[in-house]
Motif scaffolding. Structure first.
Motif: not given
Ligand SMILES: [Zn+2]
Ligand SMILES: [Zn+2]
Length: 412
Positions: A150-169
């Motif tokens: 019932k109370t999950y709405q209390e959680g503050r959602l933060t929009g976050l960009y997570i760093p990744f590396w992508t590789y071609d090989a």
């Protein structure tokens, strides 16, 4: 010099103004419209990428680029004393709580040199849709307390960009292994036997890998983070502009691109092993065993990308829990509390059922019915433990309920 932001002191750190040419309002990336536009009047504005197109760079030259620039031009940076994450945020936002661990022990920090993001997968799910995904997820969790549902709405959602590396090989190599042929035969007594004959095999393997994704977050080992992967970095990516992170936060990569390539090599090895297994079977064997794979990579290129994640911390009976939602696909993962009364009720119900069965068997037998609760109880426990993947086993495997992320304790 570092300066501490207290929780009360919610002060806007203004580093750069991206203002609406129409009304002077703040410009933000609007997920619903998938447009960069004014918060007040809604007029859209053009996104200007750092440079045209998305480039991939030779890994050989990694070192020189690492020292060249500031990774997030025009963004401010805070450092979390609790988990070590470096969080970047846009021109008129501020971070007083670490979105990675929920700690308020964050310090304003001067940015160090680094590699700027090349591409970004913008948020597809807005905050409301992310919240709905979480709602659907928590509803399906057994043993989650009703109060949480019932109370999950209390959680503050933060929009976050997570760093990744992508590789071609391009990877080429060879393997050795064994191919097995299974045959059945009849012995002199007429019994049927099955046996496998093994033959040594060898061959070559090779593949081109496009966009192997390696997470460079401080939390890259987090089970929860790994649970919400993957992202579509091939089709869904845009050339990076700081305008995308306006209104959100971004994490600076905690692991360098040259170091993370070791993890990509592990993925390549797994893929080549699978390829070797397939080629043994293609030789006409019923079974395949790969003993050794040797390979080398050429033309290795990399790029730094930012991928969207909704993150929230909620508290339940004095404990903090975190959940994560993939901002592109809506996949949910996270820690959640367990309801002790519900677990007790489930265990009691299982004991009652088994005791009932026991009573039924005893009473229909030759001996007079006699109730043996201790025997029934131990039987019930055995059944619960023996059944892999049962809720009881899940609970029993958790000696302590893990709070934030995996083991990290937040300091709030
Ligand atoms: Zn405007
Ligand atoms: Zn933190």
């Amino acid at each position: 010099m570092q300066q501490t932001i207290s929780a009360e002191e919610v002060k806007t750190v203004q580093t750069e103004h991206f203002l609406c040419p129409n009304c002077g309002g703040n410009l933000r990336y609007d997920i619903k419209r998938q447009l960069y536009c004014c918060e007040s009047c809604g007029s859209p504005d053009e996104i200007i990428p750092l440079h045209e197109g998305i480039r991939e760079y030779p890994l050989d030259g990694y070192h020189s680029r690492e020292a060249q620039n500031v990774a997030f031009e025009g963004a401010s940076c805070v450092f979390c004393q609790n988990c070590g994450a470096q969080i970047l945020f846009g021109q008129y936002d501020t971070a007083t709580v670490c979105p990675m661990c929920g700690s308020t022990q964050v310090d304003v920090k001067k940015q160090e040199s680094g590699i700027p993001p090349e591409g970004i997968v913008p948020f597809r799910l807005d905050q409301k849709e992310a919240q709905e995904k979480f709602h659907a997820w928590i509803k399906k969790r057994w043993f989650a307390p009703n109060s949480l549902k019932k109370t999950y709405q209390e959680g503050r959602l933060t929009g976050l960009y997570i760093p990744f590396w992508t590789y071609d090989a391009k990877a080429d190599g060879w393997f050795t292994g064994r191919g097995g042929r299974t045959r059945t035969y009849r012995d002199k007594d007429g019994h049927t036997h099955t046996t496998t004959d093994w033959y040594p095999v060898r061959g070559s393997v090779g593949q081109f890998f496009n966009d192997l994704q390696v997470c460079a977050s401080e939390k890259s080992n987090s089970k929860y983070l790994n649970d919400v992967l993957p992202y579509d970095t091939v089709n869904d990516i845009k050339p990076y502009s700081p305008q995308y992170i306006s209104g959100f936060q971004a994490e600076k990569y905690a692991w360098r691109g040259d170091a993370c390539f070791r993890l990509a090599e592990r993925m390549i090895k797994d893929a080549l092993e699978a390829q070797a297994r397939d080629s043994i079977l293609a030789m006409g064997y019923d079974q395949a065993q790969v003993l050794e794979v040797q390979f080398s990579c050429s033309n290795v290129t990399y790029k730094h990308v930012l991928l969207p994640l909704w993150s929230a911390v909620f508290s339940h009976k004095g404990k903090l829990y975190q959940y994560l939602i993939n901002g592109e696909t809506g996949k949910v993962s996270g820690g959640r509390p367990y309801s002790a009364p519900k677990i007790v009720a489930a265990v009691l119900a299982a004991i009652a059922v088994l005791a009932g069965l026991y009573f039924l068997i005893e009473s229909t037998g030759a001996y007079a019915a006699e109730y043996h609760p201790p025997a029934a109880q131990s039987q019930a426990q055995q059944v619960d433990l023996a059944e892999p993947g049962s809720p009881a086993e899940e609970i029993l495997s958790r000696v302590s309920l893990s709070p934030l992320w995996d083991e990290t304790k937040a300091d709030v």
